[in-house]
Design a protein around this motif. Structure first.
Motif, mmCIF file in Angstrom:
data_model
loop_
_atom_site.group_PDB
_atom_site.id
_atom_site.type_symbol
_atom_site.label_atom_id
_atom_site.label_comp_id
_atom_site.label_asym_id
_atom_site.label_seq_id
_atom_site.Cartn_x
_atom_site.Cartn_y
_atom_site.Cartn_z
ATOM 1 N N GLN A 181 0.811 -1.221 0.000
ATOM 2 C CA GLN A 181 0.000 0.000 0.000
ATOM 3 C C GLN A 181 0.840 1.266 0.000
ATOM 4 O OE1 GLN A 181 -1.855 -1.914 3.453
ATOM 5 N NE2 GLN A 181 -3.799 -1.066 2.729
ATOM 6 N N VAL A 182 2.104 1.125 0.367
ATOM 7 C CA VAL A 182 3.094 2.205 0.347
ATOM 8 C C VAL A 182 4.397 1.541 -0.077
ATOM 9 C CG1 VAL A 182 4.255 4.001 1.716
ATOM 10 C CG2 VAL A 182 1.954 3.248 2.362
ATOM 11 N N VAL A 183 5.240 2.244 -0.822
ATOM 12 C CA VAL A 183 6.548 1.683 -1.187
ATOM 13 C C VAL A 183 7.633 2.698 -0.849
ATOM 14 C CG1 VAL A 183 8.009 0.757 -3.023
ATOM 15 C CG2 VAL A 183 5.557 0.252 -3.030
ATOM 16 N N GLN A 184 8.667 2.202 -0.172
ATOM 17 C CA GLN A 184 9.811 3.062 0.172
ATOM 18 C C GLN A 184 10.993 2.693 -0.706
ATOM 19 O OE1 GLN A 184 10.557 4.400 4.150
ATOM 20 N NE2 GLN A 184 12.654 3.684 4.130
ATOM 21 N N MET A 185 11.626 3.698 -1.287
ATOM 22 C CA MET A 185 12.834 3.480 -2.083
ATOM 23 C C MET A 185 14.050 3.929 -1.282
ATOM 24 S SD MET A 185 13.606 4.284 -6.083
ATOM 25 C CE MET A 185 13.754 6.054 -6.062
ATOM 26 N N PHE A 186 15.002 3.010 -1.153
ATOM 27 C CA PHE A 186 16.222 3.274 -0.390
ATOM 28 C C PHE A 186 17.343 3.653 -1.359
ATOM 29 C CE2 PHE A 186 13.778 0.738 2.518
ATOM 30 C CZ PHE A 186 14.199 1.086 3.797
ATOM 31 N N ASP A 187 17.782 4.915 -1.315
ATOM 32 C CA ASP A 187 18.995 5.305 -2.039
ATOM 33 C C ASP A 187 20.088 5.494 -0.997
ATOM 34 O OD1 ASP A 187 20.518 5.706 -4.232
ATOM 35 O OD2 ASP A 187 19.337 7.352 -5.057
ATOM 36 N N SER A 188 20.425 4.394 -0.345
ATOM 37 C CA SER A 188 21.265 4.424 0.855
ATOM 38 C C SER A 188 22.616 5.084 0.601
ATOM 39 C CB SER A 188 21.475 2.996 1.365
ATOM 40 O OG SER A 188 20.240 2.333 1.497
ATOM 41 N N TRP A 189 23.154 4.913 -0.592
ATOM 42 C CA TRP A 189 24.506 5.401 -0.851
ATOM 43 C C TRP A 189 24.549 6.735 -1.589
ATOM 44 C CZ3 TRP A 189 27.703 0.454 -2.452
ATOM 45 C CH2 TRP A 189 27.744 -0.419 -1.362
ATOM 46 N N ALA A 190 23.406 7.299 -1.917
ATOM 47 C CA ALA A 190 23.410 8.564 -2.658
ATOM 48 C C ALA A 190 23.943 9.719 -1.818
ATOM 49 C CB ALA A 190 22.007 8.887 -3.164
ATOM 50 N N GLY A 191 23.914 9.576 -0.497
ATOM 51 C CA GLY A 191 24.465 10.603 0.379
ATOM 52 C C GLY A 191 25.973 10.710 0.290
ATOM 53 N N GLN A 192 26.606 9.752 -0.410
ATOM 54 C CA GLN A 192 28.060 9.802 -0.615
ATOM 55 C C GLN A 192 28.433 10.652 -1.827
ATOM 56 O OE1 GLN A 192 30.264 8.423 1.515
ATOM 57 N NE2 GLN A 192 28.548 7.735 2.789
ATOM 58 N N LEU A 193 27.420 11.165 -2.512
ATOM 59 C CA LEU A 193 27.661 11.992 -3.700
ATOM 60 C C LEU A 193 27.670 13.474 -3.336
ATOM 61 C CD1 LEU A 193 25.236 10.168 -6.146
ATOM 62 C CD2 LEU A 193 27.738 10.233 -6.355
ATOM 63 N N SER A 194 28.459 14.248 -4.062
ATOM 64 C CA SER A 194 28.375 15.700 -3.924
ATOM 65 C C SER A 194 27.030 16.146 -4.489
ATOM 66 C CB SER A 194 29.508 16.367 -4.708
ATOM 67 O OG SER A 194 29.285 16.204 -6.105
ATOM 68 N N PRO A 195 26.547 17.323 -4.106
ATOM 69 C CA PRO A 195 25.259 17.779 -4.644
ATOM 70 C C PRO A 195 25.190 17.763 -6.171
ATOM 71 C CG PRO A 195 25.873 19.124 -2.775
ATOM 72 C CD PRO A 195 27.041 18.225 -3.050
ATOM 73 N N GLN A 196 26.252 18.184 -6.852
ATOM 74 C CA GLN A 196 26.194 18.207 -8.319
ATOM 75 C C GLN A 196 26.173 16.798 -8.892
ATOM 76 O OE1 GLN A 196 30.307 20.102 -8.200
ATOM 77 N NE2 GLN A 196 30.247 19.456 -10.331
ATOM 78 N N ASP A 197 26.868 15.863 -8.248
ATOM 79 C CA ASP A 197 26.855 14.485 -8.736
ATOM 80 C C ASP A 197 25.544 13.786 -8.377
ATOM 81 O OD1 ASP A 197 29.402 14.658 -9.898
ATOM 82 O OD2 ASP A 197 30.357 14.315 -7.960
ATOM 83 N N TYR A 198 24.946 14.162 -7.256
ATOM 84 C CA TYR A 198 23.613 13.657 -6.912
ATOM 85 C C TYR A 198 22.625 14.059 -8.003
ATOM 86 C CZ TYR A 198 19.267 13.019 -4.250
ATOM 87 O OH TYR A 198 18.004 12.638 -3.847
ATOM 88 N N GLU A 199 22.739 15.292 -8.471
ATOM 89 C CA GLU A 199 21.818 15.778 -9.503
ATOM 90 C C GLU A 199 22.064 15.117 -10.860
ATOM 91 O OE1 GLU A 199 22.002 20.037 -9.567
ATOM 92 O OE2 GLU A 199 20.590 20.211 -7.883
ATOM 93 N N THR A 200 23.246 14.538 -11.033
ATOM 94 C CA THR A 200 23.582 13.887 -12.306
ATOM 95 C C THR A 200 23.293 12.386 -12.287
ATOM 96 O OG1 THR A 200 25.347 15.505 -12.660
ATOM 97 C CG2 THR A 200 25.457 13.467 -13.957
ATOM 98 N N PHE A 201 23.655 11.722 -11.180
ATOM 99 C CA PHE A 201 23.631 10.263 -11.176
ATOM 100 C C PHE A 201 22.555 9.640 -10.285
ATOM 101 C CE2 PHE A 201 28.069 11.437 -12.176
ATOM 102 C CZ PHE A 201 28.182 10.821 -13.413
ATOM 103 N N ALA A 202 21.963 10.411 -9.395
ATOM 104 C CA ALA A 202 20.955 9.835 -8.493
ATOM 105 C C ALA A 202 19.564 10.399 -8.767
ATOM 106 C CB ALA A 202 21.352 10.071 -7.033
ATOM 107 N N LEU A 203 19.429 11.710 -8.668
ATOM 108 C CA LEU A 203 18.110 12.337 -8.766
ATOM 109 C C LEU A 203 17.347 12.011 -10.062
ATOM 110 C CD1 LEU A 203 15.951 14.240 -7.586
ATOM 111 C CD2 LEU A 203 17.242 16.166 -8.576
ATOM 112 N N PRO A 204 17.974 12.090 -11.247
ATOM 113 C CA PRO A 204 17.196 11.827 -12.472
ATOM 114 C C PRO A 204 16.628 10.408 -12.513
ATOM 115 C CG PRO A 204 19.312 12.856 -13.005
ATOM 116 C CD PRO A 204 19.363 12.472 -11.559
ATOM 117 N N TYR A 205 17.322 9.473 -11.888
ATOM 118 C CA TYR A 205 16.879 8.078 -11.936
ATOM 119 C C TYR A 205 15.860 7.773 -10.840
ATOM 120 C CZ TYR A 205 20.447 7.960 -15.428
ATOM 121 O OH TYR A 205 21.173 8.249 -16.563
ATOM 122 N N GLN A 206 15.949 8.498 -9.713
ATOM 123 C CA GLN A 206 14.836 8.450 -8.755
ATOM 124 C C GLN A 206 13.569 8.949 -9.441
ATOM 125 O OE1 GLN A 206 16.238 11.119 -5.726
ATOM 126 N NE2 GLN A 206 17.783 9.718 -4.928
#
Length: 350
Positions: free
Chosen positions: A203-228
Motif C-alpha cells: 500500500q506504500v513503497v519506500q525506495m532506499f537510495d542508501s549510498w546517494a548521500g556519498q555523492l556531492s550535490p552536483q553528482d547527486y543531480e547527475t547520477f541519483a536524482l534523475p533516476y529516482q
C-alpha cells in the motif's frame, strides 16, 4: 457480513490528514535485535532463505507486528533481491551484506542485462505481500520497498559494500555514458518491481537510495536524482495513488534536492533538526523518521523526550514517526516496545 472500510492510520498520514498522533513504524523493525528473529535465523542461516521462502519471510515480517502493533508492516527482503532477475548474480553474507559474483565493470556486462520479469524471477514476493495484507487487514499499512538505481548500481559495480565507492565513482567520472546506461536499465527494472509490489498488495513503497548521500550535490543531480525521478514517474503513470517514500542516508545536505524526486514522503535522518527539515522541504512534502537509532540505547525518559521533540517539531500533519535509519542490532527489545507504547499514547496539538 460487515466489510470494514477503515483506512489504515499510516495511509491517512500520507494523505495529509490532521491526526492526533503520527503513525509509527521502524525501519528494520524485523531483525537481529529480536529474540524471535535470532531463533529463526538459527533455523534458516541463509538470508536469502529467510527472505525468499514465503512462510519464513511472512513470519519474520509479522514478528514486530505481533510484538508491538506498529502502524506499518514492511516486507522482509533486501534491496538487492531483484538483481538476479536482471542477470546480476548475488548472495547476502551474514553480517557483511550483499556480495555480487561478477561486478559490472564493462560495456558487455551492461549490454547483457535483461529486463525484469518479476512474476517469473520474484514469485515469492507476491505470496509474501498477499499474506501480509490478509494477516494485517486494515489495522496497519503494508509497505514494500526497493533499492534506488544509484545504490543498486553501486552494489553491482563495487561488488559489495564500500567505504570509498572508488569503483562506481571511477566509472561515473571516467565513463559516464556506460554508467548512465546501467542506471537507466536499473531504473526501468525498479519501476517494474515497484508496480509489481503494489499489484501484489503493498500500500506504500519506500525506495532506499542508501549510498546517494556519498555523492556531492552536483553528482547527486547527475547520477541519483534523475533516476529516482524516472522510477517514480513510471510508477505514477500506472499507480498514481500509491504513496512513495524516499530515503537517502546522510541526506542533510540534499533535502531540497530530494524534494524534487517525485516522492510524497522524504525520510529525514538525525543529522538535521526536524523543524529545519520541514522548512527546507516545503509544505507539500511529508516527512518520516529523524530519530537517531542510538536514542533507543538511552533511558526511557530520554527516549520519551526525543520522541516528543521530533513530533512537536514535525506537527500534526504529514508526519510518520520513525528512526532516521534502521534499528541497530543490539538495541534492547524492551526499549523498542517502549518507543511504540509512547508513540501510540501521544496527543499532538496543531
Amino acid at each position: 457480513m460487515t466489510v470494514s472500510t477503515q483506512i489504515p492510520y499510516l495511509l491517512r498520514a500520507t494523505r495529509g490528514e490532521v491526526l492526533e498522533r503520527p503513525p509509527v513504524w521502524m525501519m528494520r523493525q524485523a531483525g537481529r535485535y529480536m529474540k524471535a528473529y535470532r531463533e529463526l535465523r538459527d533455523k534458516y542461516p541463509s538470508f536469502r532463505d529467510r527472505s525468499e521462502i514465503p512462510e519464513v519471510a511472512i513470519e519474520i515480517s509479522l514478528q514486530p507486528w505481533k510484538a508491538f502493533q506498529p502502524d506499518g508492516v514492511i516486507l522482509f527482503s533486501d534491496i538487492v533481491t531483484p538483481l538476479p532477475g536482471l542477470g546480476i548474480e548475488m548472495d547476502i553474507a551474514e553480517g557483511k551484506g550483499p556480495i555480487i559474483d561478477s561486478p559490472i565493470r564493462s560495456q558487455a556486462q551492461v549490454d547483457r542485462l535483461r529486463p525484469l520479469e518479476p512474476a517469473e524471477s520474484l514469485p515469492f514476493i507476491k505470496e509474501i505481500l498477499q499474506e501480509l495484507r490478509q494477516e494485517v487487514g486494515d489495522k496497519a499499512a503494508v509497505l514494500g520497498f526497493v533499492g534506488a538505481p544509484w545504490t543498486l548500481a553501486a552494489y553491482a559495480v563495487e561488488g559489495k559494500g564500500s567505504k570509498t565507492y572508488s569503483n562506481i565513482k571511477g566509472m561515473a567520472f571516467s565513463d559516464p555514458v556506460m554508467l548512465h546506461q546501467l542506471l537507466g536499465k536499473l531504473a526501468d527494472a525498479i519501476a517494474v518491481y515497484v508496480r509489481y509490489q503494489i499489484d501484489c498488495g503493498a500500500q506504500v513503497v519506500q525506495m532506499f537510495d542508501s549510498w546517494a548521500g556519498q555523492l556531492s550535490p552536483q553528482d547527486y543531480e547527475t547520477f541519483a536524482l534523475p533516476y529516482q525521478q524516472r522510477v517514480f514517474q513510471q510508477v505514477r503513470q500506472t499507480h498514481p495513488d500509491t504513496p512513495l517514500i524516499l530515503l537517502v542516508s546522510g541526506s542533510a545536505g540534499l533535502l531540497e534536492r530530494m524534494a524534487k524526486s517525485g516522492a510524497d514522503i522524504v525520510t529525514v535522518d538525525w543529522t538535521v533538526d526536524m523543524a529545519e527539515a520541514r522548512v527546507r522541504l516545503g509544505k507539500d512534502i511529508k516527512v518520516q523518521g529523524n530519530l537517531d537509532p542510538g536514542v533507543l540505547f538511552g533511558s526511557k525518559e530520554f527516549i520519551r523526550d526525543r520522541i516528543y521533540d521530533t513530533v512537536r517539531k514535525a506537527g500534526n500533519r504529514g508526519h510518520i514517526l520513525n528512526l532516521g535509519h534502521g534499528v541497530l542490532p543490539n538495541t534492547p527489545e524492551e526499549n523498542v516496545a517502549f518507543f511504540f507504547e509512547t508513540a501510540k499514547q501521544l496527543k499532538v496539538r496543531g
